[in-house]
Design a protein around this motif. Structure first.
Motif, mmCIF file in Angstrom:
data_model
loop_
_atom_site.group_PDB
_atom_site.id
_atom_site.type_symbol
_atom_site.label_atom_id
_atom_site.label_comp_id
_atom_site.label_asym_id
_atom_site.label_seq_id
_atom_site.Cartn_x
_atom_site.Cartn_y
_atom_site.Cartn_z
ATOM 1 N N VAL A 157 0.401 -7.662 -8.056
ATOM 2 C CA VAL A 157 -0.023 -8.294 -6.812
ATOM 3 C C VAL A 157 -0.897 -9.487 -7.159
ATOM 4 O O VAL A 157 -1.983 -9.325 -7.745
ATOM 5 C CB VAL A 157 -0.795 -7.304 -5.913
ATOM 6 N N ASN A 158 -0.392 -10.675 -6.838
ATOM 7 C CA ASN A 158 -1.113 -11.911 -7.168
ATOM 8 C C ASN A 158 -1.446 -11.992 -8.651
ATOM 9 O O ASN A 158 -2.552 -12.403 -9.044
ATOM 10 C CB ASN A 158 -2.394 -12.029 -6.330
ATOM 11 N N GLY A 159 -0.500 -11.551 -9.496
ATOM 12 C CA GLY A 159 -0.707 -11.608 -10.932
ATOM 13 C C GLY A 159 -1.514 -10.475 -11.513
ATOM 14 O O GLY A 159 -1.693 -10.401 -12.729
ATOM 15 N N GLU A 160 -1.990 -9.560 -10.675
ATOM 16 C CA GLU A 160 -2.798 -8.433 -11.141
ATOM 17 C C GLU A 160 -1.942 -7.174 -11.195
ATOM 18 O O GLU A 160 -1.255 -6.826 -10.226
ATOM 19 C CB GLU A 160 -3.997 -8.211 -10.220
ATOM 20 N N ILE A 162 -1.223 -3.304 -11.057
ATOM 21 C CA ILE A 162 -1.806 -2.144 -10.376
ATOM 22 C C ILE A 162 -0.978 -0.921 -10.724
ATOM 23 O O ILE A 162 0.247 -0.928 -10.561
ATOM 24 C CB ILE A 162 -1.843 -2.336 -8.848
ATOM 25 N N SER A 163 -1.626 0.135 -11.216
ATOM 26 C CA SER A 163 -0.919 1.348 -11.621
ATOM 27 C C SER A 163 -1.361 2.594 -10.861
ATOM 28 O O SER A 163 -0.767 3.652 -11.010
ATOM 29 C CB SER A 163 -1.109 1.591 -13.126
ATOM 30 N N ASP A 164 -2.408 2.478 -10.042
ATOM 31 C CA ASP A 164 -2.866 3.630 -9.257
ATOM 32 C C ASP A 164 -1.872 3.900 -8.127
ATOM 33 O O ASP A 164 -1.618 3.014 -7.296
ATOM 34 C CB ASP A 164 -4.255 3.347 -8.682
ATOM 35 N N PRO A 165 -1.290 5.125 -8.029
ATOM 36 C CA PRO A 165 -0.275 5.412 -6.995
ATOM 37 C C PRO A 165 -0.782 5.182 -5.582
ATOM 38 O O PRO A 165 -0.048 4.644 -4.740
ATOM 39 C CB PRO A 165 0.060 6.889 -7.241
ATOM 40 N N ASN A 170 -0.619 1.832 -0.637
ATOM 41 C CA ASN A 170 -1.360 1.058 0.367
ATOM 42 C C ASN A 170 -0.935 -0.409 0.353
ATOM 43 O O ASN A 170 -0.880 -1.057 1.408
ATOM 44 C CB ASN A 170 -2.861 1.169 0.115
ATOM 45 N N ASN A 171 -0.640 -0.952 -0.821
ATOM 46 C CA ASN A 171 -0.180 -2.342 -0.898
ATOM 47 C C ASN A 171 1.165 -2.503 -0.217
ATOM 48 O O ASN A 171 1.404 -3.504 0.467
ATOM 49 C CB ASN A 171 -0.098 -2.786 -2.353
ATOM 50 N N PHE A 172 2.064 -1.524 -0.420
ATOM 51 C CA PHE A 172 3.349 -1.579 0.282
ATOM 52 C C PHE A 172 3.131 -1.519 1.789
ATOM 53 O O PHE A 172 3.795 -2.227 2.558
ATOM 54 C CB PHE A 172 4.244 -0.422 -0.176
ATOM 55 N N LYS A 177 3.247 -4.213 7.003
ATOM 56 C CA LYS A 177 2.500 -4.505 8.230
ATOM 57 C C LYS A 177 2.423 -6.007 8.474
ATOM 58 O O LYS A 177 2.480 -6.477 9.609
ATOM 59 C CB LYS A 177 1.097 -3.915 8.122
ATOM 60 N N SER A 178 2.309 -6.790 7.378
ATOM 61 C CA SER A 178 2.170 -8.243 7.519
ATOM 62 C C SER A 178 3.464 -8.909 7.971
ATOM 63 O O SER A 178 3.433 -9.975 8.590
ATOM 64 C CB SER A 178 1.710 -8.854 6.191
#
Length: 215
Positions: A157-160, A162-165, A170-172, A177-178
């Motif tokens: 996400v934005n080059g970062e 993320i591995s926490d499920p 939540n990002n999905f 939503k957006s």
């Protein structure tokens, strides 16, 4: 836990004669252990006594060799045996360089390819037939093909990375939503305020099955 001198078998306590086992244990004269001065000798007496009782009360079962290789779920015993036979023949050919072994290896290789293709086709067909009443088998098949769960192990996400499920989910949710647009149809809103019933077109079972097959 103590090791017993049996390489290809183990005690099957599920079929043990427990009343007899308890009776024999209650009749053991454990006072002999107090007369032993060395700890190792006392330990040997204890283990040997237990093993003798187990031998009299607990049946044994053979220990099957666990294969180090895992096979896809659509590999049946015929396919696995063919692959193992092919591997043995190939080993013989490499050792002796015999043309007969090479010919047999090629024959088994073709047979294995045919059996694998047939087994896979039948497995896919069974998944299609069961998806309507058991969707879990379909997702199991998908996970088997991917070799992982439906949630990716890492997203960016934005080059970062993320591995926490939880954060991934939540990002999905934030993304969907957006891009989700809420309908502002005034006529629809008016109808909702005056009528508690929502009219939907009639959907038959055939319509649902047809849409599932198109997934």
């Amino acid at each position: 836990m103590f090791a017993l001198n049996r390489k290809n078998s183990t005690f099957n306590f599920k079929k043990a004669d427990f009343p007899k086992l308890y009776d024999l244990l209650s009749k053991v004269d454990w006072s002999e252990m107090t007369n032993v001065k060395e700890v190792n000798a006392a330990c040997d007496f204890f283990y040997n006594t237990l093993e003798c009782i187990f031998e009299a009360c607990v049946p044994k079962t053979s220990i099957s060799k666990i294969s180090r290789r895992s096979y896809p779920v659509w590999f049946d015993s015929t396919i696995i045996n063919c692959l193992k036979h092919k591997a043995r023949v190939l080993k013989k050919f490499r050792m002796y360089q015999c043309q007969r072994h090479l010919d047999e290896f090629k024959k088994l290789r073709s047979q294995a390819k045919f059996l694998i293709a047939k087994g896979y086709s039948e497995y896919v067909k069974s998944m299609e037939d069961t998806i309507s009443h058991d969707p879990r088998k379909f997702w199991t098949f998908i996970q088997t093909k991917r070799g992982k769960s439906r949630i990716p192990g890492t997203i960016f996400v934005n080059g970062e990375a993320i591995s926490d499920p939880c954060i991934i989910v939540n990002n999905f949710a934030d993304y969907f939503k957006s891009v989700y647009t809420v309908s502002l149809d005034n006529n629809y809103s008016a109808n909702m305020t005056t009528n508690n019933n929502i009219l939907l077109p009639k959907i038959s079972e055939d319509d649902i099955l047809r849409q599932l097959r198109e997934l």
